[in-house]
Design a protein around this motif. Structure first.
Motif, PDB file in Angstrom:
ATOM      1  N   GLN A  13     -40.469 -56.996  43.201  1.00 20.63           N
ATOM      2  CA  GLN A  13     -40.582 -55.556  42.980  1.00 20.63           C
ATOM      3  C   GLN A  13     -42.043 -55.127  42.980  1.00 20.63           C
ATOM      4  OE1 GLN A  13     -38.419 -54.657  39.347  1.00 20.63           O
ATOM      5  NE2 GLN A  13     -36.610 -54.084  40.542  1.00 20.63           N
ATOM      6  N   ALA A  14     -42.260 -53.888  43.336  1.00 18.81           N
ATOM      7  CA  ALA A  14     -43.618 -53.341  43.306  1.00 18.81           C
ATOM      8  C   ALA A  14     -44.213 -53.505  41.915  1.00 18.81           C
ATOM      9  CB  ALA A  14     -43.593 -51.873  43.709  1.00 18.81           C
ATOM     10  N   LYS A  87     -47.725 -54.012  46.345  1.00 19.04           N
ATOM     11  CA  LYS A  87     -47.291 -52.701  46.824  1.00 19.04           C
ATOM     12  C   LYS A  87     -46.287 -52.906  47.951  1.00 19.04           C
ATOM     13  CE  LYS A  87     -50.938 -51.173  44.468  1.00 19.04           C
ATOM     14  NZ  LYS A  87     -50.788 -50.494  43.160  1.00 19.04           N
ATOM     15  N   PRO A  88     -45.437 -51.905  48.184  1.00 21.90           N
ATOM     16  CA  PRO A  88     -44.478 -52.040  49.292  1.00 21.90           C
ATOM     17  C   PRO A  88     -45.167 -52.313  50.629  1.00 21.90           C
ATOM     18  CG  PRO A  88     -43.803 -50.270  47.855  1.00 21.90           C
ATOM     19  CD  PRO A  88     -45.153 -50.726  47.362  1.00 21.90           C
ATOM     20  N   THR A  91     -45.730 -55.806  52.211  1.00 20.38           N
ATOM     21  CA  THR A  91     -44.640 -56.521  52.862  1.00 20.38           C
ATOM     22  C   THR A  91     -45.062 -56.993  54.242  1.00 20.38           C
ATOM     23  OG1 THR A  91     -42.916 -55.318  51.660  1.00 20.38           O
ATOM     24  CG2 THR A  91     -42.307 -56.304  53.784  1.00 20.38           C
ATOM     25  N   THR A 120     -41.735 -59.791  50.688  1.00 22.33           N
ATOM     26  CA  THR A 120     -41.117 -58.474  50.724  1.00 22.33           C
ATOM     27  C   THR A 120     -41.276 -57.833  49.363  1.00 22.33           C
ATOM     28  OG1 THR A 120     -39.500 -59.222  52.350  1.00 22.33           O
ATOM     29  CG2 THR A 120     -39.023 -57.168  51.184  1.00 22.33           C
ATOM     30  N   SER A 122     -40.324 -54.587  47.179  1.00 21.13           N
ATOM     31  CA  SER A 122     -39.414 -53.435  47.106  1.00 21.13           C
ATOM     32  C   SER A 122     -39.990 -52.381  46.178  1.00 21.13           C
ATOM     33  CB  SER A 122     -38.048 -53.888  46.606  1.00 21.13           C
ATOM     34  OG  SER A 122     -38.146 -54.381  45.288  1.00 21.13           O
ATOM     35  N   SER A 123     -39.689 -51.136  46.510  1.00 24.39           N
ATOM     36  CA  SER A 123     -40.222 -50.017  45.712  1.00 24.39           C
ATOM     37  C   SER A 123     -39.280 -49.646  44.574  1.00 24.39           C
ATOM     38  CB  SER A 123     -40.462 -48.810  46.612  1.00 24.39           C
ATOM     39  OG  SER A 123     -39.261 -48.451  47.269  1.00 24.39           O
TER      40      SER A 123
END
Length: 123
Positions: A13-14, A87-88, A91, A120, A122-123
């Motif tokens: 996660q972000a 941060k997203p 990725t 990866t 995610s936001s």
């Protein structure tokens, strides 16, 4: 011949953190500069960070400065990329690279590459 194998990529996660590892084998020693690059879908491979032969100096892309830390353990033939506050847009597939000689950010100046590890965020 040099072989580089990355590991540590994951879905996170972000705001989270990850540590990527790169194991080097073959003809490798502390005389090599090590670097991390990344490639997002549809984009060129870009410089992320690099560490000098001695480990005394390092360089970072502006986009990761203050969040990522590159380090090396020559006794173990390992290079690491500690990634914090992800941060997203971080990725990408992250690649470890090696070159003999001075530290440089130039992608084309690196001689050996790993297969990459997916990160990866995610936001």
């Amino acid at each position: 011949q040099v072989q580089l194998v990355e590991s540590g990529g994951a879905l996170v996660q972000a705001g989270g953190s990850l540590r990527l590892s790169c194991a080097a084998s073959g003809r490798t020693d502390s005389s090599y500069t090590m670097g991390w690059f990344r490639q997002a879908p549809g984009k060129d491979r870009e410089f992320v960070a690099a560490i000098s032969q001695s480990g005394a100096s390092s360089s970072y892309a502006d986009a990761v400065k203050g969040r990522f830390i590159i380090s090396r353990d020559d006794a173990k033939n390992m290079v690491y990329l500690q990634m914090n506050s992800l941060k997203p847009w971080d990725t990408a597939v992250y690649y470890c690279a090696q070159r003999r000689g001075y530290l440089t950010t130039g992608r084309l100046l690196y001689d050996y590459w790993g297969q990459g590890t997916q990160v990866t965020v995610s936001s």
